[in-house]
Design a protein around this motif. Sequence first.
Motif, PDB file in Angstrom:
ATOM      1  N   GLY A  40      66.777   3.468 157.075  1.00  0.00           N
ATOM      2  CA  GLY A  40      68.003   4.080 156.563  1.00  0.00           C
ATOM      3  C   GLY A  40      69.107   4.108 157.601  1.00  0.00           C
ATOM      4  N   VAL A  41      68.747   4.438 158.834  1.00  0.00           N
ATOM      5  CA  VAL A  41      69.732   4.424 159.923  1.00  0.00           C
ATOM      6  C   VAL A  41      70.273   3.019 160.124  1.00  0.00           C
ATOM      7  N   SER A  42      69.378   2.042 160.093  1.00  0.00           N
ATOM      8  CA  SER A  42      69.778   0.650 160.295  1.00  0.00           C
ATOM      9  C   SER A  42      70.780   0.193 159.238  1.00  0.00           C
ATOM     10  N   SER A  43      70.536   0.582 157.988  1.00  0.00           N
ATOM     11  CA  SER A  43      71.434   0.148 156.914  1.00  0.00           C
ATOM     12  C   SER A  43      72.834   0.726 157.052  1.00  0.00           C
ATOM     13  N   MET A  44      72.945   1.876 157.747  1.00  0.00           N
ATOM     14  CA  MET A  44      74.247   2.515 157.912  1.00  0.00           C
ATOM     15  C   MET A  44      75.004   2.039 159.143  1.00  0.00           C
ATOM     16  N   VAL A  45      74.316   1.775 160.220  1.00  0.00           N
ATOM     17  CA  VAL A  45      75.016   1.532 161.489  1.00  0.00           C
ATOM     18  C   VAL A  45      74.848   0.116 162.035  1.00  0.00           C
ATOM     19  N   ASP A  46      73.858  -0.624 161.592  1.00  0.00           N
ATOM     20  CA  ASP A  46      73.667  -1.971 162.137  1.00  0.00           C
ATOM     21  C   ASP A  46      74.683  -2.945 161.562  1.00  0.00           C
ATOM     22  N   ALA A  47      75.130  -3.860 162.396  1.00  0.00           N
ATOM     23  CA  ALA A  47      76.092  -4.872 161.958  1.00  0.00           C
ATOM     24  C   ALA A  47      75.372  -6.000 161.226  1.00  0.00           C
ATOM     25  N   ASP A  48      76.052  -6.563 160.223  1.00  0.00           N
ATOM     26  CA  ASP A  48      75.559  -7.753 159.531  1.00  0.00           C
ATOM     27  C   ASP A  48      75.950  -8.960 160.386  1.00  0.00           C
ATOM     28  N   MET A  49      75.000  -9.500 161.113  1.00  0.00           N
ATOM     29  CA  MET A  49      75.323 -10.521 162.105  1.00  0.00           C
ATOM     30  C   MET A  49      75.848 -11.804 161.469  1.00  0.00           C
ATOM     31  N   GLU A  50      75.368 -12.171 160.280  1.00  0.00           N
ATOM     32  CA  GLU A  50      75.909 -13.361 159.619  1.00  0.00           C
ATOM     33  C   GLU A  50      77.381 -13.151 159.286  1.00  0.00           C
ATOM     34  N   GLU A  51      77.687 -11.970 158.744  1.00  0.00           N
ATOM     35  CA  GLU A  51      79.077 -11.666 158.397  1.00  0.00           C
ATOM     36  C   GLU A  51      79.951 -11.601 159.647  1.00  0.00           C
ATOM     37  N   THR A 107      71.600  12.393 163.122  1.00  0.00           N
ATOM     38  CA  THR A 107      70.641  13.398 162.639  1.00  0.00           C
ATOM     39  C   THR A 107      69.323  12.751 162.245  1.00  0.00           C
ATOM     40  N   MET A 108      69.418  11.618 161.546  1.00  0.00           N
ATOM     41  CA  MET A 108      68.209  10.914 161.114  1.00  0.00           C
ATOM     42  C   MET A 108      67.443  10.341 162.308  1.00  0.00           C
ATOM     43  N   LYS A 109      68.159   9.893 163.329  1.00  0.00           N
ATOM     44  CA  LYS A 109      67.487   9.415 164.539  1.00  0.00           C
ATOM     45  C   LYS A 109      66.704  10.554 165.190  1.00  0.00           C
ATOM     46  N   GLY A 110      67.319  11.747 165.215  1.00  0.00           N
ATOM     47  CA  GLY A 110      66.629  12.910 165.770  1.00  0.00           C
ATOM     48  C   GLY A 110      65.372  13.243 164.987  1.00  0.00           C
ATOM     49  N   ASP A 111      65.479  13.199 163.644  1.00  0.00           N
ATOM     50  CA  ASP A 111      64.301  13.467 162.814  1.00  0.00           C
ATOM     51  C   ASP A 111      63.211  12.434 163.059  1.00  0.00           C
ATOM     52  N   SER A 112      63.618  11.175 163.161  1.00  0.00           N
ATOM     53  CA  SER A 112      62.649  10.109 163.400  1.00  0.00           C
ATOM     54  C   SER A 112      61.925  10.329 164.723  1.00  0.00           C
ATOM     55  N   GLY A 113      62.669  10.708 165.753  1.00  0.00           N
ATOM     56  CA  GLY A 113      62.048  10.975 167.050  1.00  0.00           C
ATOM     57  C   GLY A 113      61.068  12.129 166.983  1.00  0.00           C
ATOM     58  N   MET A 114      61.424  13.179 166.241  1.00  0.00           N
ATOM     59  CA  MET A 114      60.516  14.324 166.114  1.00  0.00           C
ATOM     60  C   MET A 114      59.249  13.945 165.361  1.00  0.00           C
ATOM     61  N   PHE A 115      59.393  13.150 164.305  1.00  0.00           N
ATOM     62  CA  PHE A 115      58.220  12.727 163.550  1.00  0.00           C
ATOM     63  C   PHE A 115      57.290  11.875 164.412  1.00  0.00           C
ATOM     64  N   LYS A 116      57.859  11.031 165.252  1.00  0.00           N
ATOM     65  CA  LYS A 116      57.024  10.214 166.141  1.00  0.00           C
ATOM     66  C   LYS A 116      56.260  11.095 167.126  1.00  0.00           C
ATOM     67  N   ALA A 117      56.945  12.115 167.667  1.00  0.00           N
ATOM     68  CA  ALA A 117      56.281  13.031 168.593  1.00  0.00           C
ATOM     69  C   ALA A 117      55.188  13.821 167.876  1.00  0.00           C
ATOM     70  N   ILE A 118      55.467  14.247 166.649  1.00  0.00           N
ATOM     71  CA  ILE A 118      54.471  14.990 165.864  1.00  0.00           C
ATOM     72  C   ILE A 118      53.257  14.115 165.588  1.00  0.00           C
ATOM     73  N   PHE A 147      78.141   8.137 161.305  1.00  0.00           N
ATOM     74  CA  PHE A 147      77.673   8.426 162.666  1.00  0.00           C
ATOM     75  C   PHE A 147      76.914   9.753 162.696  1.00  0.00           C
ATOM     76  N   SER A 148      77.450  10.776 162.037  1.00  0.00           N
ATOM     77  CA  SER A 148      76.800  12.082 162.006  1.00  0.00           C
ATOM     78  C   SER A 148      75.442  12.007 161.318  1.00  0.00           C
ATOM     79  N   ILE A 149      75.399  11.357 160.162  1.00  0.00           N
ATOM     80  CA  ILE A 149      74.140  11.249 159.418  1.00  0.00           C
ATOM     81  C   ILE A 149      73.103  10.445 160.211  1.00  0.00           C
ATOM     82  N   SER A 150      73.538   9.323 160.790  1.00  0.00           N
ATOM     83  CA  SER A 150      72.601   8.468 161.515  1.00  0.00           C
ATOM     84  C   SER A 150      72.036   9.161 162.744  1.00  0.00           C
TER      85      SER A 150
END
Length: 276
Positions: free
Chosen positions: A231-242, A52-63, A47-50
């Motif tokens: 990267g965020v998706s691989s950590m926090v998204d659910a595997d819907m088939e599973e 932080t990465m979401k924040g970085d992604s948002g900043m890169f989009k704004a940049i 949760f902490s890593i994701s």
Amino acid sequence: MSSILTNTSAMNALSTLRDVNRGLNATQDRVSTGLKVSSGKDNAAYFSISETMKGDSGMFKAINEGMTSTKNSVATARLGAETVSDIAQQMVERIAFAQGEGVNREDVQLELDALAENMLSAINQSTFNGRDLVKTASQGTVEVVNGIQRGAAGITATKFSFDTVDLEAIQGAMAGLSVTAPATTLDAELETAELQLAAAIGAATKMGIVENALDSQMQFVESLTDTLDSGVSSMVDADMEEEAARLQAYQVQQQLATQSLSIANQAPQNILSLFR
């Protein structure tokens, strides 16, 4: 030993049913939200890593949006410089033509004056959203934030810088050209025109290089943002088939646990047969 006060079988069945219900609820949450980590209680590290990465992604989009504006300004300046270069080339040709015998230099001068006016008009229009990169008053170095980096000292912005171009100076020199003077001065006028033509070509080339550099950086930032999001998706998204398979399994377990509890609750009734 059988007891009417303590039904151990029912207690065990109830505990199993509770565990199944907890698992079923958690699975239903993952199915409804699409997330396997939606808060710190699910997985604190992820949760902490994701986040932080979401924040970085948002900043890169704004940049990237900021660089888009700068790129448009540079592209406009490049177009203006290319137009100035084309007009300067025409003026060089007209001055060369004026050196011929029997040429009406007054008419040629009128052409040069008209071309100089066109050049000035192109320069005045070479702005994007009021941002000017081509006039004398706007000369200087432009800094563009093109990314961020994290280090021991925290987060810092990375920058890309470039110098503006002075098309007004070129236009001023070209506007001062004259072919109505004695023939001995035409060589000097032609030399001046060629020098200004070279300067205009250099300005257009410079703006083209800057535009290409910005475009490459924007493409990199877009790819980097996609990578962060993945990267965020691989950590926090659910595997819907599973989760779908797990949901079916929990539903069956819930039915069986309920049936088991029902059977366990009937056990004390069997004690009554001993007293008949």
